[in-house]
Motif scaffolding. Structure first.
Motif, PDB file in Angstrom:
ATOM      1  N   LEU A 114      -2.321  -6.016   8.714  1.00 24.27           N
ATOM      2  CA  LEU A 114      -3.687  -6.345   9.085  1.00 24.27           C
ATOM      3  C   LEU A 114      -3.710  -7.489  10.084  1.00 24.27           C
ATOM      4  O   LEU A 114      -2.912  -8.430   9.982  1.00 24.27           O
ATOM      5  N   HIS A 115      -4.623  -7.382  11.041  1.00 28.37           N
ATOM      6  CA  HIS A 115      -4.868  -8.461  11.994  1.00 28.37           C
ATOM      7  C   HIS A 115      -6.356  -8.763  11.975  1.00 28.37           C
ATOM      8  O   HIS A 115      -7.171  -7.899  12.275  1.00 28.37           O
ATOM      9  N   ARG A 116      -6.678  -9.971  11.539  1.00 26.62           N
ATOM     10  CA  ARG A 116      -8.076 -10.383  11.383  1.00 26.62           C
ATOM     11  C   ARG A 116      -8.844  -9.407  10.494  1.00 26.62           C
ATOM     12  O   ARG A 116      -9.998  -9.063  10.754  1.00 26.62           O
ATOM     13  N   GLY A 117      -8.161  -8.962   9.438  1.00 25.81           N
ATOM     14  CA  GLY A 117      -8.789  -8.108   8.445  1.00 25.81           C
ATOM     15  C   GLY A 117      -8.822  -6.635   8.774  1.00 25.81           C
ATOM     16  O   GLY A 117      -9.296  -5.830   7.963  1.00 25.81           O
ATOM     17  N   VAL A 118      -8.324  -6.244   9.946  1.00 22.34           N
ATOM     18  CA  VAL A 118      -8.348  -4.837  10.375  1.00 22.34           C
ATOM     19  C   VAL A 118      -6.931  -4.273  10.326  1.00 22.34           C
ATOM     20  O   VAL A 118      -5.989  -4.893  10.830  1.00 22.34           O
ATOM     21  N   ALA A 135       0.843  -1.189   0.000  1.00 23.50           N
ATOM     22  CA  ALA A 135       0.000   0.000   0.000  1.00 23.50           C
ATOM     23  C   ALA A 135       0.883   1.245   0.000  1.00 23.50           C
ATOM     24  O   ALA A 135       2.036   1.213   0.444  1.00 23.50           O
ATOM     25  N   ASN A 136       0.339   2.319  -0.504  1.00 22.70           N
ATOM     26  CA  ASN A 136       1.031   3.611  -0.507  1.00 22.70           C
ATOM     27  C   ASN A 136       0.605   4.377   0.737  1.00 22.70           C
ATOM     28  O   ASN A 136      -0.453   5.008   0.764  1.00 22.70           O
ATOM     29  N   ALA A 184       1.643  -0.136   9.785  1.00 18.17           N
ATOM     30  CA  ALA A 184       2.305  -0.100   8.485  1.00 18.17           C
ATOM     31  C   ALA A 184       3.771  -0.449   8.665  1.00 18.17           C
ATOM     32  O   ALA A 184       4.352  -0.251   9.744  1.00 18.17           O
ATOM     33  N   VAL A 185       4.380  -0.979   7.604  1.00 23.52           N
ATOM     34  CA  VAL A 185       5.779  -1.403   7.653  1.00 23.52           C
ATOM     35  C   VAL A 185       6.395  -1.204   6.282  1.00 23.52           C
ATOM     36  O   VAL A 185       5.693  -1.252   5.266  1.00 23.52           O
ATOM     37  N   PRO A 190       2.168   7.127   3.311  1.00 23.41           N
ATOM     38  CA  PRO A 190       3.242   8.010   3.776  1.00 23.41           C
ATOM     39  C   PRO A 190       3.519   7.769   5.260  1.00 23.41           C
ATOM     40  O   PRO A 190       2.586   7.476   6.011  1.00 23.41           O
ATOM     41  N   PRO A 191       4.789   7.829   5.672  1.00 29.30           N
ATOM     42  CA  PRO A 191       5.972   8.282   4.945  1.00 29.30           C
ATOM     43  C   PRO A 191       6.747   7.172   4.239  1.00 29.30           C
ATOM     44  O   PRO A 191       7.927   7.342   3.948  1.00 29.30           O
ATOM     45  N   PHE A 192       6.098   6.042   3.957  1.00 32.24           N
ATOM     46  CA  PHE A 192       6.805   4.924   3.355  1.00 32.24           C
ATOM     47  C   PHE A 192       6.901   5.072   1.837  1.00 32.24           C
ATOM     48  O   PHE A 192       6.079   5.739   1.203  1.00 32.24           O
ATOM     49  N   HIS A 193       7.890   4.412   1.266  1.00 35.12           N
ATOM     50  CA  HIS A 193       8.040   4.374  -0.186  1.00 35.12           C
ATOM     51  C   HIS A 193       6.803   3.703  -0.785  1.00 35.12           C
ATOM     52  O   HIS A 193       6.360   2.666  -0.291  1.00 35.12           O
ATOM     53  N   PRO A 194       6.234   4.260  -1.844  1.00 35.16           N
ATOM     54  CA  PRO A 194       4.979   3.708  -2.368  1.00 35.16           C
ATOM     55  C   PRO A 194       5.090   2.282  -2.878  1.00 35.16           C
ATOM     56  O   PRO A 194       4.081   1.553  -2.906  1.00 35.16           O
ATOM     57  N   GLU A 195       6.297   1.845  -3.274  1.00 36.34           N
ATOM     58  CA  GLU A 195       6.477   0.483  -3.766  1.00 36.34           C
ATOM     59  C   GLU A 195       7.112  -0.437  -2.729  1.00 36.34           C
ATOM     60  O   GLU A 195       7.260  -1.631  -2.972  1.00 36.34           O
TER      61      GLU A 195
END
Length: 296
Positions: free
Chosen positions: A153-157, A139-140, A161-162, A142-147
């Motif tokens: 997600l935990h149980r769909g929620v 996923a895109n 982000a990493v 911020p502040p992470f690189h878009p690629e």
């Protein structure tokens, strides 16, 4: 995290508007809706933090400026989100940041930390805390690189982000090179997982076979693995090769997987494995619009 080589940091609970600007957050990002501090001691600390990343990135920058090349920091603490009736929401969060890499050893040359190290660190946390039904999706954010970023997600929620910090963001914080990070809400991580349950291991030998699929770029590797894992008697499946080019069509990639099957009550024969393999192939092809390249 300490056992994985990280050092714990304790940063200020106040940040500045400039810190959020340096993260490159869009105007509608909830993390921009911070709670202003009345009469702050410093203008650059005039907002209660909505994320731990600015503090960790500034701590990393401080160390880099003092010739510390390889850095691995983490912090657990509260963030302060507007939206509470009287008292702001204060979710507990864990975040980590790495800069630099591993030195050359007899096992291989020196290398920089990258997105795979960040994901591996998160997987270590998830495994240690016995989290089930955990996934990551590119996923895109911020502040992470878009690629090179993903939501957790935990149980769909979505709980965090990493990935790799965008190079422009890292540069604005005074850090060069690849910077990896993650930030995860702790409510799910610290929830009681319940008592252990024991499943007796099978005393029978496994049946192992390899498959290679030509997968369109619109279908994730995870979707292929999820279909295989859902099949009966599948004990393990993992990717051992991915490549593009050659005979692979544009917009596609070859994904080779190794499947391990094992029954709990008998040794699987060729008569058992052959139809199971065919069913797995058919399910993957139907679910991901892939094409079987053949058993390896």
């Amino acid at each position: 995290l300490v056992g994985a080589g990280f050092h714990e940091a304790m940063t200020f609970s106040f940040i500045g508007e400039d810190d959020l600007n340096r993260l490159g957050l869009p105007a509608d990002d909830v993390r921009r809706d911070g709670i202003a501090v009345v009469n702050p001691l410093h203008a650059e600390e005039g907002v209660m933090r909505t994320t731990l990343l600015p503090g960790l990135l500034k701590a990393a920058s401080y160390n880099v400026a003092r010739q510390v090349d390889d850095i691995a920091l983490f912090e657990t603490g509260k963030t302060f989100m507007s939206g509470g009736d009287v008292i702001p929401d204060q979710p507990d969060v864990v975040a980590f940041v790495t800069v630099g890499g591993e030195p050359a050893t007899w096992q291989g040359p020196a290398r920089s930390f990258d997105v795979f190290d960040a994901v591996g660190t998160w997987e270590l946390i998830a495994r240690s805390m016995r989290l089930d039904d955990v996934a990551i999706e590119q996923a895109n954010i911020p502040p992470f690189h878009p690629e090179r970023g993903a939501r957790i997600l935990h149980r769909g929620v979505t709980i965090g982000a990493v990935g790799e910090i965008h190079p422009a963001v890292a540069e604005r914080f005074g850090v060069q090179g690849r910077v990896t990070a993650a930030e995860v809400e702790l409510a799910s991580v610290l929830a009681d997982p319940g008592l252990w349950s024991f499943a007796a291991p099978s005393p029978f030998p496994p049946a192992v076979f390899d498959l290679a699929f030509e997968v369109p770029d619109g279908s994730s590797t995870k979707s292929v693995l999820d279909v295989v894992r859902a099949a009966d008697d599948v004990e393990d499946v993992h990717v051992f090769d991915v490549f593009r080019g050659g005979s692979i069509a544009d917009g596609h990639r070859s994904i080779a997987i190794r499947v391990t099957m094992r029954a709990g009550d008998r040794t699987l024969t060729d008569d058992d494995v052959a139809p199971a393999r065919e069913a797995i192939v058919a399910s993957v092809v139907a679910a991901t619009q892939s094409r079987l390249r053949g058993a390896l």
